[in-house]
Design an enzyme around this catalytic site. Structure first.
Site, mmCIF file in Angstrom:
data_model
loop_
_atom_site.group_PDB
_atom_site.id
_atom_site.type_symbol
_atom_site.label_atom_id
_atom_site.label_comp_id
_atom_site.label_asym_id
_atom_site.label_seq_id
_atom_site.Cartn_x
_atom_site.Cartn_y
_atom_site.Cartn_z
ATOM 1 N N TRP A 8 0.797 -1.223 0.000
ATOM 2 C CA TRP A 8 0.000 0.000 0.000
ATOM 3 C C TRP A 8 0.830 1.274 0.000
ATOM 4 C CZ3 TRP A 8 -4.465 -0.072 -1.919
ATOM 5 C CH2 TRP A 8 -5.238 -1.224 -1.853
ATOM 6 N N GLU A 9 2.014 1.229 0.562
ATOM 7 C CA GLU A 9 2.844 2.435 0.597
ATOM 8 C C GLU A 9 3.653 2.607 -0.682
ATOM 9 O OE1 GLU A 9 2.847 4.841 2.827
ATOM 10 O OE2 GLU A 9 1.535 3.852 4.265
#
Length: 141
Positions: A8-9
Site C-alpha cells: 500500500w505504501e
C-alpha cells in the site's frame, strides 16, 4: 506485516509530497528514525535505507500497539493494526474509537472501524478505502 505495508505504501527513493502534502520518502517515511527530523524536498535514499527505516518504524509500532491494546491479539490482528497505524499514525490510533472498542473486548465492532478511515483532508480516497478493506480482511482472518 511488511508485505501489506509495502503493497500500500510503495517505495520511492526520492522525496515526494503525499496526498496530504506531507514530504515522504521510502515506504511512507515522513521523519527519519535516527534523529526525528522531517523528510524535506530534495531528500533521497537507497533501497537499503528505505527497508531499514520501515523495519525500525514497524518494530516501534508493534511495541506501542501491544502496550496500548489490552486483549491479546493474534498475528493477523497485530499485522493489520500495524499496517493501519503505520498509515494513520500512533497519535490518531491512541484517540480512536477502534482502540476503545478493542480494549472493551469488542473485537468485531473494532474491526468495523477500519472502513471509516478512508479520507485524506476530509475527502474519500479510493486507495484508502481499498487499503482499509485489506486491513479489515486480514484482521478478521
Amino acid at each position: 506485516m511488511l508485505s501489506l505495508i509495502k503493497k500500500w505504501e510503495g517505495c520511492k527513493l526520492k522525496a515526494y509530497q503525499d496526498g496530504g502534502g506531507v514530504w515522504t520518502i521510502g515506504y511512507g517515511t515522513t521523519f527519519y528514525p535516527q534523529d526525528g527530523s522531517k523528510v524535506k524536498e530534495g531528500d533521497t535514499c537507497t533501497q537499503g535505507q528505505a527497508d531499514n527505516w520501515l523495519q525500525i518504524h514497524v518494530n516501534n509500532l508493534v511495541f506501542e500497539i501491544l502496550h496500548l491494546v489490552k486483549p491479546t491479539l493474534n498475528e493477523n490482528q497485530l499485522s493489520a493494526l500495524v499496517c493501519f497505524v503505520y498509515n494513520i499514525g500512533i497519535d490518531a490510533f491512541k484517540k480512536s474509537t477502534m482502540l476503545k472498542l478493542l480494549n472493551e473486548g469488542k473485537i468485531g465492532e473494532a474491526a468495523g472501524q477500519f472502513p471509516r478511515w478512508n479520507k485524506d483532508n476530509g475527502k474519500v480516497v479510493q486507495g484508502l478505502t481499498n487499503r482499509r478493506l485489506d486491513e479489515q480482511k486480514l484482521f478478521l482472518s
